[in-house]
Design a protein around this motif. Sequence first.
Motif, PDB file in Angstrom:
ATOM      1  N   LEU A  38       0.794  -1.228   0.000  1.00 21.44           N
ATOM      2  CA  LEU A  38       0.000   0.000   0.000  1.00 21.44           C
ATOM      3  C   LEU A  38       0.824   1.275   0.000  1.00 21.44           C
ATOM      4  N   MET A  39       2.082   1.208   0.423  1.00 25.23           N
ATOM      5  CA  MET A  39       2.867   2.433   0.564  1.00 25.23           C
ATOM      6  C   MET A  39       4.345   2.166   0.305  1.00 25.23           C
ATOM      7  N   PRO A  40       5.141   3.218   0.093  1.00 22.77           N
ATOM      8  CA  PRO A  40       6.588   3.045  -0.118  1.00 22.77           C
ATOM      9  C   PRO A  40       7.247   2.361   1.076  1.00 22.77           C
ATOM     10  N   LEU A  41       8.382   1.716   0.813  1.00 26.52           N
ATOM     11  CA  LEU A  41       9.026   0.911   1.847  1.00 26.52           C
ATOM     12  C   LEU A  41       9.380   1.697   3.111  1.00 26.52           C
ATOM     13  N   PRO A  42      10.010   2.888   3.049  1.00 25.11           N
ATOM     14  CA  PRO A  42      10.352   3.590   4.294  1.00 25.11           C
ATOM     15  C   PRO A  42       9.132   3.916   5.158  1.00 25.11           C
ATOM     16  N   GLU A  43       8.018   4.389   4.522  1.00 25.52           N
ATOM     17  CA  GLU A  43       6.807   4.691   5.273  1.00 25.52           C
ATOM     18  C   GLU A  43       6.193   3.426   5.867  1.00 25.52           C
ATOM     19  N   ALA A  44       6.225   2.333   5.088  1.00 23.98           N
ATOM     20  CA  ALA A  44       5.700   1.062   5.578  1.00 23.98           C
ATOM     21  C   ALA A  44       6.490   0.585   6.788  1.00 23.98           C
ATOM     22  N   MET A  45       7.806   0.712   6.733  1.00 24.71           N
ATOM     23  CA  MET A  45       8.653   0.293   7.845  1.00 24.71           C
ATOM     24  C   MET A  45       8.353   1.109   9.104  1.00 24.71           C
ATOM     25  N   ALA A  46       8.171   2.426   8.947  1.00 23.14           N
ATOM     26  CA  ALA A  46       7.927   3.289  10.096  1.00 23.14           C
ATOM     27  C   ALA A  46       6.592   2.974  10.759  1.00 23.14           C
ATOM     28  N   LEU A  47       5.520   2.849   9.955  1.00 17.94           N
ATOM     29  CA  LEU A  47       4.205   2.535  10.517  1.00 17.94           C
ATOM     30  C   LEU A  47       4.202   1.147  11.136  1.00 17.94           C
ATOM     31  N   HIS A  48       4.856   0.204  10.477  1.00 17.29           N
ATOM     32  CA  HIS A  48       4.943  -1.152  11.014  1.00 17.29           C
ATOM     33  C   HIS A  48       5.643  -1.148  12.366  1.00 17.29           C
ATOM     34  N   ALA A  49       6.692  -0.344  12.503  1.00 21.11           N
ATOM     35  CA  ALA A  49       7.428  -0.273  13.764  1.00 21.11           C
ATOM     36  C   ALA A  49       6.540   0.213  14.903  1.00 21.11           C
ATOM     37  N   VAL A  50       5.753   1.262  14.645  1.00 28.76           N
ATOM     38  CA  VAL A  50       4.890   1.823  15.690  1.00 28.76           C
ATOM     39  C   VAL A  50       3.828   0.814  16.123  1.00 28.76           C
ATOM     40  N   THR A  51       3.148   0.187  15.161  1.00 28.50           N
ATOM     41  CA  THR A  51       2.093  -0.760  15.512  1.00 28.50           C
ATOM     42  C   THR A  51       2.658  -1.993  16.220  1.00 28.50           C
ATOM     43  N   GLN A  52       3.831  -2.444  15.796  1.00 38.01           N
ATOM     44  CA  GLN A  52       4.427  -3.619  16.426  1.00 38.01           C
ATOM     45  C   GLN A  52       4.961  -3.314  17.822  1.00 38.01           C
ATOM     46  N   MET A  53       5.424  -2.091  18.048  1.00 36.90           N
ATOM     47  CA  MET A  53       5.832  -1.690  19.396  1.00 36.90           C
ATOM     48  C   MET A  53       4.634  -1.728  20.338  1.00 36.90           C
ATOM     49  N   PHE A  79      20.994  -6.587  19.029  1.00 31.43           N
ATOM     50  CA  PHE A  79      20.220  -5.569  18.312  1.00 31.43           C
ATOM     51  C   PHE A  79      21.004  -4.263  18.208  1.00 31.43           C
ATOM     52  N   GLY A  80      21.533  -3.808  19.346  1.00 32.90           N
ATOM     53  CA  GLY A  80      22.238  -2.532  19.374  1.00 32.90           C
ATOM     54  C   GLY A  80      23.483  -2.533  18.509  1.00 32.90           C
ATOM     55  N   LEU A  81      24.219  -3.633  18.540  1.00 34.02           N
ATOM     56  CA  LEU A  81      25.444  -3.717  17.735  1.00 34.02           C
ATOM     57  C   LEU A  81      25.116  -3.707  16.243  1.00 34.02           C
ATOM     58  N   ALA A 133      19.014 -10.983  13.605  1.00 31.65           N
ATOM     59  CA  ALA A 133      17.598 -10.614  13.628  1.00 31.65           C
ATOM     60  C   ALA A 133      17.409  -9.123  13.387  1.00 31.65           C
ATOM     61  N   MET A 134      18.258  -8.287  13.987  1.00 28.49           N
ATOM     62  CA  MET A 134      18.137  -6.848  13.783  1.00 28.49           C
ATOM     63  C   MET A 134      18.456  -6.483  12.345  1.00 28.49           C
ATOM     64  N   SER A 135      19.414  -7.165  11.750  1.00 23.90           N
ATOM     65  CA  SER A 135      19.737  -6.931  10.345  1.00 23.90           C
ATOM     66  C   SER A 135      18.542  -7.265   9.464  1.00 23.90           C
ATOM     67  N   LEU A 136      17.886  -8.397   9.735  1.00 24.61           N
ATOM     68  CA  LEU A 136      16.697  -8.769   8.978  1.00 24.61           C
ATOM     69  C   LEU A 136      15.576  -7.760   9.184  1.00 24.61           C
ATOM     70  N   MET A 137      15.449  -7.252  10.404  1.00 25.10           N
ATOM     71  CA  MET A 137      14.392  -6.296  10.685  1.00 25.10           C
ATOM     72  C   MET A 137      14.586  -5.008   9.894  1.00 25.10           C
ATOM     73  N   ALA A 174      11.646  -0.399  18.029  1.00 28.53           N
ATOM     74  CA  ALA A 174      12.012   0.974  18.373  1.00 28.53           C
ATOM     75  C   ALA A 174      13.292   1.381  17.644  1.00 28.53           C
ATOM     76  N   LEU A 175      14.251   0.488  17.579  1.00 29.28           N
ATOM     77  CA  LEU A 175      15.492   0.763  16.848  1.00 29.28           C
ATOM     78  C   LEU A 175      15.224   0.877  15.351  1.00 29.28           C
ATOM     79  N   LYS A 176      14.305   0.047  14.838  1.00 28.29           N
ATOM     80  CA  LYS A 176      13.939   0.128  13.421  1.00 28.29           C
ATOM     81  C   LYS A 176      13.289   1.469  13.107  1.00 28.29           C
ATOM     82  N   LEU A 177      12.430   1.936  14.004  1.00 29.23           N
ATOM     83  CA  LEU A 177      11.780   3.235  13.806  1.00 29.23           C
ATOM     84  C   LEU A 177      12.817   4.351  13.769  1.00 29.23           C
ATOM     85  N   ALA A 178      13.805   4.265  14.661  1.00 25.69           N
ATOM     86  CA  ALA A 178      14.866   5.274  14.668  1.00 25.69           C
ATOM     87  C   ALA A 178      15.659   5.236  13.364  1.00 25.69           C
TER      88      ALA A 178
END
Length: 248
Positions: A38-53, A79-81, A133-137, A174-178
């Motif tokens: 439904l939307m471009p990848l960056p916007e999809a990632m951001a909205l997905h991050a908020v709902t999943q948090m 995740f942090g590394l 896992a963080m890389s995949l996310m 949260a890290l993905k959203l950042a």
Amino acid sequence: MAPLTILLLCLVMLGTSFLSGIFGMAGGLVLIGVLLALMPLPEAMALHAVTQMASNGWRGVLWRRHILWRPLLAIGAGFGLALLLWSLVGWVPDKPLALLALGITPFLVRLMPARLAPDPHNPAQGLAYGMVAMSLMLLTGVSGPLIDRFFLGGGLDRRQIVATKAAGQVLGHALKLAYFSGLAGQTGDLDWRLALMGVACSMLGTTLARRVLEAMTDTQYRSWTDRLIGAVSGTYILYGGYLLAVAP
């Protein structure tokens, strides 16, 4: 976005949070696929991050007594590394590549040799799985299948798996959203009205799922989890392959 599309998206977020509330996964896999359509990848990632948090955070609150903190800390360090390393690259994949990686990853995890069987009580494995896992996310939007395989290998009961993974996913998203809000080369603008509706739908779906998870046995949980991973992942391989084939 048209009102009918927003209503459909809210229903999808409600349904996927209900699914994740039972199995601790699969809902995020379905939701990111719909958002990418439904939307471009960056916007999809951001909205997905908020709902999943919201979904994972509320699930963590509901099952907080079952969280295992040692595996959680190890995964969080990974995740942090990984975020630090990817922030230096700032790469965002094309949509077909993201979908293919999303679908192929769960099958690759199942092909791992027995000597590398996951053990959530091993801090070194937790760090390694957290980095991957963080890389995949960051590349595909989700990492649930990999984290699920990690926790399924340790003899934990379904409540411990769901609770500990939920707490870890809050940090991961949260890290993905950042990352997609400013660290990546392509950033996404988040519609906060849509995000708030997503939060409400996610919390409602998670709450409704609690009784279903309580009624299941550990054997039923593991059996249905494997089926869901295979079905959803196979769909994304086909969809990603189709987009790649028709790309100009």
